[in-house]
Design an enzyme around this catalytic site. Structure first.
Site, mmCIF file in Angstrom:
data_model
loop_
_atom_site.group_PDB
_atom_site.id
_atom_site.type_symbol
_atom_site.label_atom_id
_atom_site.label_comp_id
_atom_site.label_asym_id
_atom_site.label_seq_id
_atom_site.Cartn_x
_atom_site.Cartn_y
_atom_site.Cartn_z
ATOM 1 N N GLY A 56 0.817 -1.222 0.000
ATOM 2 C CA GLY A 56 0.000 0.000 0.000
ATOM 3 C C GLY A 56 0.838 1.254 0.000
ATOM 4 O O GLY A 56 2.066 1.208 0.101
ATOM 5 N N ASP A 78 4.150 -4.360 -7.483
ATOM 6 C CA ASP A 78 3.588 -3.123 -6.923
ATOM 7 C C ASP A 78 4.177 -1.899 -7.618
ATOM 8 O O ASP A 78 3.714 -0.783 -7.405
ATOM 9 C CB ASP A 78 3.822 -3.038 -5.409
HETATM 10 P P1 AMP Z 1 9.007 0.920 -3.033
HETATM 11 O O1 AMP Z 1 10.150 -0.027 -2.925
HETATM 12 O O2 AMP Z 1 9.401 2.368 -2.917
HETATM 13 O O3 AMP Z 1 8.139 0.649 -4.202
HETATM 14 O O4 AMP Z 1 8.121 0.672 -1.725
HETATM 15 C C1 AMP Z 1 7.583 -0.558 -1.378
HETATM 16 C C2 AMP Z 1 6.582 -0.364 -0.272
HETATM 17 O O5 AMP Z 1 7.206 0.195 0.878
HETATM 18 C C3 AMP Z 1 5.445 0.557 -0.614
HETATM 19 O O6 AMP Z 1 4.299 0.069 0.042
HETATM 20 C C4 AMP Z 1 5.873 1.870 -0.021
HETATM 21 O O7 AMP Z 1 4.799 2.718 0.268
HETATM 22 C C5 AMP Z 1 6.572 1.400 1.238
HETATM 23 N N1 AMP Z 1 7.565 2.371 1.716
HETATM 24 C C6 AMP Z 1 8.789 2.596 1.209
HETATM 25 N N2 AMP Z 1 9.439 3.538 1.919
HETATM 26 C C7 AMP Z 1 8.597 3.918 2.908
HETATM 27 C C8 AMP Z 1 8.674 4.855 3.988
HETATM 28 N N3 AMP Z 1 9.762 5.591 4.203
HETATM 29 N N4 AMP Z 1 7.610 4.956 4.802
HETATM 30 C C9 AMP Z 1 6.510 4.211 4.616
HETATM 31 N N5 AMP Z 1 6.372 3.312 3.636
HETATM 32 C C10 AMP Z 1 7.406 3.155 2.785
HETATM 33 MG MG MG Z 2 6.417 1.087 -4.934
#
Ligand code: AMP
Ligand code: MG
Length: 647
Positions: free
Chosen positions: A160, A357
């Site tokens: 999410g 995702d």
């Molecule tokens: P990503 O690798 O950036 O696509 O992120 C994968 C998941 O981790 C997604 O659900 C992001 O919203 C969550 N996410 C990544 N970094 C953060 C953060 N600093 N705080 C909250 N959620 C994060």
């Molecule tokens: Mg992402």
């Protein structure tokens, strides 16, 4: 949800063996520019909430008021079921500083010039203003999406929007394009899991610039409107870092991971609801989707069965399999992704984390973490420092996107496999009977296999179209793939030459400069790095020149066939429209980050975003020396850098 894991996976890693077939239309870029429309204020921009109005919200905070009255900390993190989103407001940002705005973005959204200087704009993109009135409860309340995902090949469960919060949808009054405007780094949501909901300045600068650069390159992508520094927000990563917020927008933020989560939970009603929403509100309606009924006289029409090249009849798709509307939706999603990944390959862009995702249902480039453009052409390169298996390397991107699309095919399998029974009441209410299951599975598997062929065809056609354009060729010749594209890629790889520079430097070369072997060998060195031949394999300077010269001979002959004599200027102009001078390479982004974060510079960002928005220009009216340096040879130590995932 009864399909087992399917193993269809077209082998696309070797582009060298490709055959070309019919043309495929370019899906176009996000947002048409309109020279006449002056734009409106942020307040006057027509706003909507199609997403939240049509899809179920978090049952624990069902309405905006439920969420608004709750303490932020009570919203989560937690598991949210039966919902596509939770209403959640951004955290307040103290003393925000608007660092930069994309002019291309404000135009595409439909904002008037100068709107970015208003307090309203600055407060909105900093997360300090929402367009919902807590007294009247009117307007649009912000939300965070619920989705899951396959990460590095393993099921990761609920993910999410952990740090992205959508504020509202807005429609450009002139182009009528509707976007969902979202803040990344705006604070915790129910989906933040163990993390802080923040984004650091360095990764925000990277996302801000690359979003607009991809759009400038006409590669379908989510967009970036603005970059805001949150000076009071210190974010802990490997060290304490300044926080930032990117205001970004897209026609949809839905991902394959959104469907994945519904499937993992066996929520078949929600799968159907989401598929309907996607077709009716994100795509332009069921009737707009690829269809066996389209006019077969159109050569670009998807009425042509890509596997056979033969028009299909009314309900029988390829191989006589019944295609219902969900199959057409699946085909549309796969085709869009094929077009985008073709453009990534043609411009040597690597996303770095192609988890489901991070794979858009609209085929947009999405979620920019450790991305990079290749400098030297090395197909095995991954920008992701932690991707030890090279799963997300450049050459794997087409296959990995297909792997992700097969996960989607499995989720939609019940709908596409049910064929004409898809609207039967018992099927809708009770699902698949044991008797019907074998037929359904067989049909779904056949369809997914056929769509895999379609994906491959669309990908190869688009890749060829782009490569041909980049080489300044007009006609299509079957031999181009082997003799020009493959040989060029092999040469660039063997000699460790820069991919994107090659095309830009080729553009102004006159055919008369390539008329003798000697001239060709002289010309060859313009493609070398400033230190000369650097190939670690030990290729000598003269052998390198001879190899490039041999390729130039073939290319010049093809260019002459297509253009005739004395058309160098026209060909150059055509080539420079597709071969960028500016690419936001990792070393340039690193320099900008250093200067903004540690030297307090601000204007450097404005110059960089202007270059990203218009990458094909010769100059940008900024700092000429800086422009040439950023567009010139990559400093040796700055080539093929890698990034960690921590952002
Ligand atoms: P990503 O690798 O950036 O696509 O992120 C994968 C998941 O981790 C997604 O659900 C992001 O919203 C969550 N996410 C990544 N970094 C953060 C953060 N600093 N705080 C909250 N959620 C994060
Ligand atoms: Mg992402």
């Amino acid at each position: 949800m009864i399909l087992r894991a399917l193993s269809h996976r077209p082998q696309l890693s070797s582009l060298r063996i490709a055959q070309m077939a019919s043309h495929v239309n370019n899906s176009g870029i996000n947002g048409a520019h309109n020279g006449v429309f002056p734009g409106v204020s942020l307040q006057d921009l027509p706003k909507s909430n199609t997403f939240t109005a049509n899809l179920p919200s978090d049952p624990q905070f069902k309405t905006p008021s439920d969420s608004h009255r709750a303490l932020r900390g009570d919203l989560g993190p937690r598991i949210v079921k039966g919902a596509l989103y939770t209403y959640v407001r951004p955290e307040e940002t103290e003393e925000p500083e608007l660092l930069a705005v994309s002019r291309a973005a404000t135009k595409d959204i439909g904002l008037m010039d100068g709107e970015e200087n208003t307090v309203e704009f600055k407060q909105t993109v900093a997360g300090n203003k929402i367009f919902w009135d807590d007294k009247t409860e009117e307007g649009t309340y912000p939300w965070a999406q619920c989705y899951g995902g396959w990460q590095f090949g393993s099921w990761a469960g609920q993910l999410g929007d952990g740090r992205a919060i959508s504020l509202f949808e807005s429609t450009n009054p002139s182009t009528k394009t509707r976007y969902e405007i979202q803040l990344k780094g705006a604070g915790k949501t129910p989906y933040s899991r163990f993390a802080d909901g923040k984004a650091v300045l360095r990764s925000s600068i990277r996302e801000f610039i690359v979003s607009e650069a991809l759009n400038g390159l006409r590669i379908p992508t989510t967009r970036a409107l603005s970059l805001t520094l949150a000076p009071k927000s210190k974010v802990r990563r490997e060290r304490l870092e300044p926080g930032a917020i990117v205001a970004r927008f897209a026609q949809s933020w839905l991902r394959i991971g959104t469907f994945d989560l519904m499937r993992a939970r066996g929520d078949r009603a929600l799968v159907r609801k989401l598929a309907n929403y996607l077709a009716e509100h994100v795509y332009a309606g069921w009737e707009s989707l690829p269809s066996a009924l389209e006019d077969p006289s159109k050569p670009t029409s998807s009425a042509i069965n890509p596997a056979s090249g033969v028009p299909a009849d009314e309900t029988q798709g390829a191989e006589g399999v019944e295609e219902n509307r969900y199959t057409r939706l699946y085909r549309a999603i796969c085709r869009k992704n094929a077009m985008t990944v073709a453009a990534w390959q043609a411009y040597a862009f690597t996303n770095g984390v192609l988890n489901t995702d991070n794979t858009s249902l609209l085929g947009l480039s999405i979620d920019f973490g450790p991305f990079a453009f290749l400098d030297n052409f090395d197909p095995g390169y991954t920008p992701n420092h932690d991707d030890h298996a090279l799963r997300y390397s450049y050459k794997n991107q087409p296959s990995i996107i297909w792997w992700n699309l097969v996960r989607l095919g499995e989720t939609l399998g019940e709908l596409i496999g049910s064929g004409p029974k898809v609207d039967d009441e018992t099927f809708i209410e009770q699902g698949v009977t044991e008797l019907f299951a074998p037929e359904l599975i067989k049909r779904a598997e056949t369809i997914i296999g056929n769509v895999g062929e379609e994906y491959k065809t669309v990908f190869l056609n688009e890749y060829s179209r782009l490569m041909r354009a980049r080489l300044g060729l007009v006609s299509e010749q079957e031999s181009d793939f082997e003799e020009l594209f493959s040989e060029l890629l092999d040469t660039l790889e063997a000699l460790e030459l820069d991919f994107n520079h090659f095309f830009r430097r080729l553009s102004p070369v006159k055919l008369s400069e390539l008329d003798t072997e000697e001239h060709r060998e002289q010309k060859a060195s313009i493609f070398f790095h400033s230190e000369g031949m650097t190939a670690t394999s030990g290729v000598t300077e003269s052998a390198g020149k001879a190899r490039v010269a041999a390729w130039l001979r073939k290319w010049a002959a093809r260019a002459k066939q297509d253009w005739g004599e004395n058309k160098d200027a026209e060909r150059e102009a055509a080539m420079k429209k597709v071969n960028p001078k500016f690419i936001p390479r990792s070393w340039v982004l690193d320099e900008i980050i250093q200067r903004v974060e540690h030297q307090g510079e601000r204007d450097v960002l404005k110059r960089a975003i202007a270059m990203a928005e218009h990458p094909f220009q010769e100059s940008w009216g900024g700092d000429k020396k800086e422009e040439e340096r950023w567009c010139g040879d990559v400093p040796r130590e700055g080539r093929m850098m890698q990034c960690s995932c921590s952002s």
